[in-house]
Enzyme design. Structure first.
Site, short mmCIF file in Angstrom:
data_model
loop_
_atom_site.label_atom_id
_atom_site.label_comp_id
_atom_site.label_asym_id
_atom_site.label_seq_id
_atom_site.Cartn_x
_atom_site.Cartn_y
_atom_site.Cartn_z
N GLY A 275 23.00 0.98 35.66
CA GLY A 275 23.07 -0.03 36.13
C GLY A 275 21.70 -0.76 36.52
N LYS B 11 2.81 15.00 30.80
CA LYS B 11 4.06 14.69 30.80
C LYS B 11 4.01 13.93 29.33
CE LYS B 11 5.85 14.28 35.54
NZ LYS B 11 6.58 13.19 36.51
N LYS C 282 -9.40 2.55 -2.60
CA LYS C 282 -9.59 1.86 -1.01
C LYS C 282 -10.90 2.14 -0.56
CE LYS C 282 -7.37 1.16 3.36
NZ LYS C 282 -6.04 1.59 4.12
N ASN D 186 14.84 15.60 41.48
CA ASN D 186 14.55 15.99 39.96
C ASN D 186 15.79 16.83 39.61
OD1 ASN D 186 12.12 14.83 39.61
ND2 ASN D 186 10.78 16.38 39.80
N CYS E 298 -5.38 -3.22 2.19
CA CYS E 298 -5.36 -3.00 3.66
C CYS E 298 -6.62 -3.59 4.13
CB CYS E 298 -4.51 -2.28 4.03
SG CYS E 298 -3.80 -2.42 5.64
N GLU F 228 0.86 -1.10 0.06
CA GLU F 228 0.04 0.09 0.03
C GLU F 228 0.84 1.15 0.06
OE1 GLU F 228 -3.57 1.91 2.76
OE2 GLU F 228 -2.30 0.25 3.50
#
Length: 560
Positions: free
Chosen positions: A312, A531, A112, A392, A148, A41
């Protein structure tokens, strides 16, 4: 009829590269005596071009590419995907088209019908749905060509009012061909097989399905193109996560001259819809999808080198291992930035990881920088107790150092946050949430552990201590993630119900989860949308990823 499926990795708007890939595949198919070659597509321009489709120049370049490609469609039929202008004034200006090229001409164009407008899709923004349906006649066969989503409108609750194959069946086609750009998620291969099987069973025709491969920013296309015979047996399967060109002989009786890979009885009958989080589900596919996502993002953007903070911990370890596999260990720089709260094993584990991977690393302690911040802020902070503000500052110090190195040495910063953290807001804006690409942002914490074990399947790449120790941000003495969050084995299950399965609080509580905990978790998710809205692109591996696939208001009151 000898039919080729050309599963290729396109670059959106890179018409020269896309066209040359298509032409090379056509030439190879001609050498091998092919009758017809099928591409995916919108192969000419790449999927999804989004608002590029609103530029007339972009559409003109699509047509110019088709003109170049059709010169190679002399003795072979070529099915390619590209936008098609709508000659009617009413409606959208474009169709999503599948072009049949042959004898250096455009012989037919199919449009489509079913334009998805959910999750990562937004096709009705640009395209007009088809309003007529005609088979394509080619070499004494009638081709029912769909695009699709056109084959996904089956089942008891169809999303669209028209099923294009129902219309095409009135003209007695011989074969179904589907040009697709179907994104990956860890349930989708089973979904795809079930959908193709349902079409073959309903219409009793063979189906050739050509899917795109490659990553386009957040969205990964996994390939996995298929050839099914009229009896719904899987007779051909192109590899996942790599380009491929394969041919199949379609017999006049609807069978395919190839061994049966998977008999119809073993092909899934329904879509895979897990009732709960299964962290190991198709984890090898998840691994390969993320590696491709990193590699293609860098290659298509012209980047070569990555940098990340190596703490770590499990998230940075898995991100580093995946990045080294995608880009080459020599191109991934790890920076260890211990503070006075960092444990000794965090530094030693991170060093051992880089030694195992053989990638370059640096150690840049942040204590002096952190102390200088506190000294300058002391007149304002006065004697207020230690809080998230001081935590922070450490995280943002690390973000600043990483961005400084990225700017100086032309690196792209990889973000290491996982989906559990992003969901609950357990991260610092402009600190550990900084980055150009979110590698694990669609993987819950339990899936990150599953990825670590998969990476270690043959040898210990990620030190075992990283996998077994309790996760911690190490921003204050003795800190553990469990101080702020529920145990991940419980948290992830609640998040999955809310995000992936869109279950409400009462439905989740009815599954046996603590009522107060459910309310708390859902509130954390909703109040932290601001956020996530500022976060970098996230490689999508689930059916419902943050970012392009999930749209909720920042200022909404629901459950907050």
């Amino acid at each position: 009829m000898k039919i080729f499926l050309a599963q290729q990795n396109y670059h959106i708007g890179n018409f020269e590269s896309n066209t040359q890939k298509i032409i090379c595949a056509i030439d190879e198919a001609k050498k091998q005596g092919g009758d017809l070659i099928v591409f995916s597509e919108l192969s000419v321009c790449g999927y999804a071009p989004k608002d590029f489709l609103e530029f007339e120049d972009f559409i003109s370049k699509c047509y110019a590419a088709i003109d170049e490609i059709k010169q190679h469609a002399d003795t072979i039929g070529v099915l390619i995907g590209a936008p098609d202008r709508n000659p009617v004034r009413e409606g959208k200006d474009l169709f999503n088209g599948a072009y049949l090229l042959f004898e250096k001409q455009i012989k037919a164009v199919a449009h489509k019908t079913c334009l998805p407008n959910y999750d990562v899709f937004d096709e009705y923004r640009y395209f007009e749905p088809a309003y007529d349906w005609k088979v394509m006649e080619f070499k004494e066969k009638k081709l029912a060509v769909t695009i699709c989503e056109d084959i996904w409108n089956l089942g008891n609750n169809p999303m669209y009012r028209i099923c294009p194959m129902d219309e095409l069946m009135k003209q007695q086609p011989d074969v179904m061909i589907n040009l697709s750009a179907s994104p990956f998620d860890y349930t989708h291969d089973e979904d795809r097989k079930a959908t193709i099987k349902a079409n073959v069973v309903k219409y009793k025709l063979p189906l050739f399905y050509c899917n795109a491969v490659g990553s386009q920013t957040e969205i990964v296309f996994d390939g996995a193109s298929y050839a099914f015979d009229k009896n719904a047996n899987l007779c051909g399967s192109l590899p996942m996560f790599q380009s491929s060109l394969q041919s199949f002989i379609l017999n006049d009786d609807g069978t395919i001259d190839a061994p049966i890979i998977e008999p119809a009885s073993r092909v899934p009958d329904k879509e895979l819809n897990p009732a709960g989080l299964e962290e190991n589900l198709n984890i090898a596919m998840v691994h390969d999808a993320i590696v491709m996502g990193i590699k293609d993002y860098f290659t298509k953007m012209g980047f070569t080198k990555a940098i990340l903070g190596s703490s770590g911990g499990i998230d940075s370890a898995v991100t580093l291992a995946l990045a080294c596999e995608a880009l080459g260990a020599e191109n991934v720089r790890a920076v260890l930035m211990p503070s006075e709260y960092s444990t000794g094993h965090s530094v030693s584990d991170a060093k051992q990881l880089s030694k195992n991977l053989n990638n370059p690393y640096d150690i840049v302690p942040i204590k002096n920088i952190y102390d200088s911040f506190l000294q300058e802020l002391k007149p304002i902070f006065k004697d207020l107790p230690f809080s998230i503000a001081e935590e922070n500052i450490q995280s943002r110090t690390r973000g600043n150092l990483l961005m400084a190195l990225a700017n100086k040495f032309s690196y792209i910063l990889l973000n290491t946050s996982n989906k559990s953290e992003l969901a609950t807001g357990y991260g610092t804006l402009y600190g550990d949430m900084a980055g150009g690409l979110g590698v694990l942002g669609d993987c819950y914490k339990m899936q990150v552990y599953a990825l670590a074990k998969y990476i270690n399947r043959n040898k210990e790449v990620i030190p075992n201590n990283i996998i077994t120790k309790a996760p911690s941000a190490e921003l204050r003495p003795g800190q553990k993630d469990s101080d702020s969050l529920p145990d991940y084995s419980i948290l992830d299950k609640i998040l999955f119900q809310y995000i992936e399965r869109t279950q409400g609080p009462n439905e989740i509580k009815a599954q046996g989860f603590d009522a107060a905990l459910v309310d708390r978790v859902l509130k954390m998710v909703n109040i932290n949308e601001y956020k996530r809205n500022q976060f970098c692109p996230i490689i999508r591996i689930s059916p419902k990823a943050f970012g392009v696939g999930r749209r909720v208001p920042i200022v909404g009151k629901y459950l907050s």
